[in-house]
Design a protein around this motif. Structure first.
Motif, PDB file in Angstrom:
ATOM      1  N   ARG B  54       0.812  -1.215   0.000  1.00  0.00           N
ATOM      2  CA  ARG B  54       0.000   0.000   0.000  1.00  0.00           C
ATOM      3  C   ARG B  54       0.848   1.269   0.000  1.00  0.00           C
ATOM      4  N   GLY B  55       2.162   1.112  -0.189  1.00  0.00           N
ATOM      5  CA  GLY B  55       3.047   2.278  -0.145  1.00  0.00           C
ATOM      6  C   GLY B  55       3.120   3.014  -1.465  1.00  0.00           C
ATOM      7  N   GLY B  56       2.565   2.436  -2.516  1.00  0.00           N
ATOM      8  CA  GLY B  56       2.579   3.130  -3.798  1.00  0.00           C
ATOM      9  C   GLY B  56       2.786   2.207  -4.983  1.00  0.00           C
ATOM     10  N   ALA B  57       3.720   1.265  -4.840  1.00  0.00           N
ATOM     11  CA  ALA B  57       4.055   0.451  -6.004  1.00  0.00           C
ATOM     12  C   ALA B  57       3.102  -0.728  -6.195  1.00  0.00           C
ATOM     13  N   GLY B  58       2.427  -1.158  -5.131  1.00  0.00           N
ATOM     14  CA  GLY B  58       1.447  -2.241  -5.263  1.00  0.00           C
ATOM     15  C   GLY B  58       2.063  -3.610  -5.493  1.00  0.00           C
ATOM     16  N   PHE B  59       3.277  -3.808  -4.990  1.00  0.00           N
ATOM     17  CA  PHE B  59       3.923  -5.104  -5.164  1.00  0.00           C
ATOM     18  C   PHE B  59       3.338  -6.104  -4.167  1.00  0.00           C
ATOM     19  N   PRO B  60       3.009  -7.336  -4.616  1.00  0.00           N
ATOM     20  CA  PRO B  60       2.385  -8.307  -3.702  1.00  0.00           C
ATOM     21  C   PRO B  60       3.228  -8.544  -2.449  1.00  0.00           C
ATOM     22  N   VAL B  61       2.602  -8.382  -1.289  1.00  0.00           N
ATOM     23  CA  VAL B  61       3.336  -8.430  -0.022  1.00  0.00           C
ATOM     24  C   VAL B  61       3.897  -9.821   0.250  1.00  0.00           C
ATOM     25  N   GLY B  62       3.056 -10.844   0.033  1.00  0.00           N
ATOM     26  CA  GLY B  62       3.503 -12.219   0.314  1.00  0.00           C
ATOM     27  C   GLY B  62       4.701 -12.588  -0.537  1.00  0.00           C
ATOM     28  N   GLU B 211       0.032   0.587   6.175  1.00  0.00           N
ATOM     29  CA  GLU B 211      -1.261  -0.024   5.867  1.00  0.00           C
ATOM     30  C   GLU B 211      -1.086  -1.488   5.460  1.00  0.00           C
ATOM     31  N   SER B 212      -0.038  -1.780   4.710  1.00  0.00           N
ATOM     32  CA  SER B 212       0.224  -3.179   4.325  1.00  0.00           C
ATOM     33  C   SER B 212       0.322  -4.046   5.571  1.00  0.00           C
TER      34      SER B 212
END
Ligand SMILES: Cc1cc2nc3c(=O)[nH]c(=O)nc-3n(C[C@H](O)[C@H](O)[C@H](O)COP(=O)(O)O)c2cc1C
Ligand code: SF4
Ligand code: SF4
Ligand code: FES
Lengths: 341, 452
Positions: B54-62, B211-212
């Motif tokens: 949720r920081g901007g780039a939208g890279f999958p967290v897992g 948020e992530s």
């Protein structure tokens, strides 16, 4: 590992950067490097002058890399294909970087001691535009005295961080660095005022521009009026291998020996650089050669400079005697008679 | 009411304090994780959830978690990015201010999943009062045994610290953040190596947004699958949106991804419509770095579909007719706004915040700012508009970190969609000199003055 740069193929060790591979090939394809310095760890990646296009990632993953890559910081992969001067995108980016580096540069080459051996001049010569689009006032910095030996001209600095890394890796305590950010980032000693360390003089040699120059050489000569000689002395601190910049019998400047990529071969100590200006201190090995196009060759030892004889008639060059007299006020005698009428 | 998983408990009185948070089911995910789950199982759950950064780039967290180097045997770290400095974004602050223990719970669970025993929250210096809230919450968590040695009697130990930045936007970039956390100048590092291999002090590190991380407790409690059912397709879950600008009810809203932009702006549950009867003119949907959208591309995409609040729909049309969800800084403009001035304002921000490391960004951002200022005050020329376009394209893609791109995109999009407004500034300097143009004379009423 096999890598191809502008169609030239070369085998290199794993871990070699694209820039190093290009330097091994040599010639026109070598990207210009304004911040990378192979002798200093952690340099490179900043100026973006060395950007290249990777048109094939590797044998295993042949996809091209979407962005231009900083060749000094990108390792080669087996089967990689790179475009340097054969890529219009790369040439465009180099033009852009050159312009960015120049918009705030004072362009004071006529009074700059670095002129003639300046990487920014070379970059501008090869990749500059003959056009100026920056209308605003240039950024300037207040002068700052950073010590006895080194002259700082912050206005000329391109923030390559080479001097910072030199101070970090060669001296035992770094007392200068980059303060501020963005456009206002500047080289400064911040609180302590003088850089004083027996290897600090190397910062002058690594600086690609005239931001750090030798105070003992200041305004003495243009580099192309000096005759450079390889020389050495028995120095207890460093290798003692230097280049002497002579004007007649006088040693005007001492620097480390720089290779064709303008990197020093060996760092030297301040005592060799600043304190040994007597030719008796040195054993001169012979003239130092520079790359063919260097302006330093203007005063080289190979072509004999004959006395210049003007083949034009003396009269055309100097004018007729009576014409010279006519335009001379004092040649026409003043009489009182004249003023009365 | 739509599903809320971050802000559902926000209105419970005293939720800031440990007791109330705990009474309302807080720290359950830590219990579940430490007692019932292996670290890898948690990573799998997060992967299955489809949660994106949720920081901007939208890279999958897992996926990011699964990249962390566990083989080297070096200590690992989790760093929470609370440097929230993107103009238009203020959601992380809201979360940390109102429900600080949620972040701390998330940090513990996520650190356990990553095998990190020392984790940090890096918060921007301007959030001093939030820093104090977090410090207090961490103290409470230590006192209650959720942090420290042998948490819940297991052999898992975790130390958590909050570190305060000193006022630089660039320290939100993950590698600059790490440098800053190490006590150095906040210059972004050159990647590779990525932090997952060599991050904080050379150790494998994961950097995630507030948020992530705050989503992790819910995922652990309710399963990744349940999370992936929220939202729409690859835009799983809910998203905090910081809404500001000419709307009736600015604020932080939690939305389930997939609602339409129209609903978000106009429904009473969210923004409550425009602030007065002046029409909408433009939208910046994801913080100052993302391209601005003109009125006709806000509610509908270029091919006439409804524009939705998802990663995919907001970027539909690419940079030609789309934008990005970014960090969720949702700025709405009505027709009193001057796009040139807005662009200049953003450009000024980036010029001020560039770290100055690489030449295109250091020199280019300042140049953009100066030209935009010149145009805005009525001293520009037509060539300046083309020059702006050329400079931004010379910056984009040629820099070390994405700040260069972020500075270039808003300028490019403004010229792309609002070129006529730039021309108006050049052609009618006397009309813009009092800075009240478009307030009295909306652009639509003077547009005809520009003869093409
Ligand atoms: C200039 C710049 C500023 C950034 N600022 C922030 C920020 O304030 N907060 C944040 O969470 N991420 C910020 N990011 C993104 C981070 O680099 C990183 O992608 C993010 O923290 C990863 O977390 P996520 O995967 O949970 O989104 C910024 C990136 C850049 C390039
Ligand atoms: S003073 Fe010279 S060496 Fe140091 S950063 Fe500036 S240009 Fe580079
Ligand atoms: S793009 Fe800008 S902020 Fe990022 S490293 Fe380069 S100069 Fe610094
Ligand atoms: S030499 Fe590669 S970026 Fe400067």
């Amino acid at each position: 590992m096999k890598v191809t740069i502008d169609g030239h193929e070369i085998e290199v060790e794993p871990g070699t950067s694209i820039l190093q591979a290009a330097r091994m090939i040599g010639g026109e394809s070598v990207p210009p490097a304004m911040c990378y310095y192979s002798k200093l760890e952690g340099t490179g990646g900043k100026c973006r002058a060395c950007l290249v296009e990777v048109s094939k990632g590797s044998e295993a993953d042949p996809r091209p890399m979407p962005k231009l890559m900083a060749s000094c910081k990108t390792g080669v992969m087996d089967g990689m294909e790179v475009k340097s001067i054969t890529s219009p995108r790369v040439l465009e980016a180099r033009k852009a970087v050159t312009e960015f580096l120049l918009i705030n540069h004072p362009l004071d080459c006529p009074v700059c001691d670095q002129a003639g051996e300046c990487d920014l001049q070379n970059l501008a010569f090869n990749h500059g535009k003959e056009q100026k689009r920056f209308k605003e006032d240039k950024r300037t910095f207040a002068p700052e005295n950073i010590g006895e030996n080194i002259q700082l001209h912050m206005n000329r600095c391109i923030l390559c961080y080479r001097c910072v890394k030199t101070a970090e890796q060669l001296t035992d305590k770094r007392v200068h660095g980059v303060c501020g950010r963005g456009e206002h980032a500047q080289i400064s000693t911040y609180i302590s005022t003088a850089i004083d360390n027996e290897f600090s003089g190397n910062m002058i040699d690594v600086c690609p521009v005239g931001a750090l120059t030798d105070k003992t050489f200041r305004f003495k000569s243009r580099v192309w009026f000096n005759k450079p000689y390889n020389a050495h002395r028995n120095c207890p601190t460093c290798s003692g291998k230097v280049t002497l910049w002579m004007f007649g019998e006088e040693i005007q400047r001492v620097t480390a020996r720089k290779d064709e990529f303008h990197e020093v071969e060996e760092f030297i100590c301040n005592s060799c650089r600043f304190d040994h200006k007597d030719p008796k201190d040195w054993i001169i090995e012979g003239p130092r050669k520079f790359e063919k196009f260097s302006v330093i060759n203007q005063n080289n030892y190979t072509t004999k400079l004959d006395k210049v004889v003007l083949n034009t008639e003396k009269q055309i060059v100097e004018g007729r005697e009576q014409d010279r007299n006519k335009i001379s006020m004092k040649a026409i005698p003043y009489t009182e008679h004249e003023s009365k009428e | 009411m739509a599903t809320k998983i971050l802000l559902d408990k926000i209105n419970i009185p005293g939720i800031k304090s440990y007791e109330v948070y705990r009474q309302n089911g807080g720290y359950a995910s830590v219990e579940k994780a430490l007692k019932e789950m292996t670290p890898d199982a948690i990573t799998e759950e997060v992967k299955a959830s489809g949660l994106r950064g949720r920081g901007g780039a939208g890279f999958p967290v897992g996926l990011k978690w699964s990249f962390i180097d566990k083989k080297s045997g070096k200590p690992r770290h989790l760093v929470c990015n609370a440097d929230e400095s993107e103009p238009g974004t203020f959601k992380d602050r809201y979360l940390m201010e109102h429900i600080p223990h949620l972040l701390i719970e998330g940090m513990i669970t996520a650190s356990y999943a990553l095998g990190a025993n020392l984790s940090y929250i890096y918060i921007r210096g301007e959030y001093m009062w939030v820093f104090k809230i977090l410090e207090r919450a961490i103290k409470e968590a230590y006192a209650a045994g959720w942090l420290g040695k042998n948490i819940l009697g297991t052999d898992y130990s975790l130390d958590l610290h909050v570190h305060c930045g000193a006022g630089a936007y660039i320290c939100g970039e993950e590698t600059a953040l790490i440098e800053s956390l190490e006590g150095k100048r906040g210059n972004p590092r050159i990647k590779p190596p990525f932090p997952a291999v060599s991050g904080l002090w050379g150790n494998p590190t994961v950097v995630n947004n507030v948020e992530s991380i705050s989503n992790v407790p819910w995922i652990v409690n309710n399963s990744g699958e349940a999370y992936s059912k929220l939202g729409l397709g690859r835009s799983a879950g809910t998203k905090l949106i910081s809404a500001s600008g000419h709307i009736r009810k600015p604020g932080v809203y939690e939305i389930e991804m997939g609602i339409t932009v129209h609903e978000f702006i106009n429904s009473d549950e969210y923004c409550g419509g425009m602030i007065d009867d002046r029409p909408i003119k433009a939208l910046v949907p994801g913080g100052s770095s993302v391209p601005i959208l003109p009125a006709h591309l806000i509610y509908k995409t270029a091919n006439g579909e409804d524009r939705l609040m998802t990663y995919e729909s907001l970027s539909d049309g690419g940079f030609e007719t789309g934008s990005m969800l970014g960090s969720g800084g949702f700025i709405v403009y009505n027709d009193t706004a001057c796009i040139v001035r807005n662009t200049w304002n953003f450009a000024r921000f980036y010029a001020h915040e560039s770290c100055g490391q690489c030449s295109p960004c250091r020199e280019g951002t300042g140049w953009l700012e100066k030209i935009l200022h010149r145009i805005e005050i009525g001293n520009g020329t037509m060539e300046d508009i083309d020059l702006l376009w050329n400079i931004q394209s010379n910056i984009e893609g040629n820099t070390i970190c994405p700040l260069g791109d972020a500075a270039a995109w808003p300028v490019a999009a403004a010229i792309r969609h609002f070129r006529e407004e730039f021309e108006y500034h050049v052609l009618y300097p006397e009309k813009v000199k009092n800075r009240d143009h478009f307030v009295n004379e909306p652009f639509s009423t003077v547009k005809h003055l520009i003869n093409k």
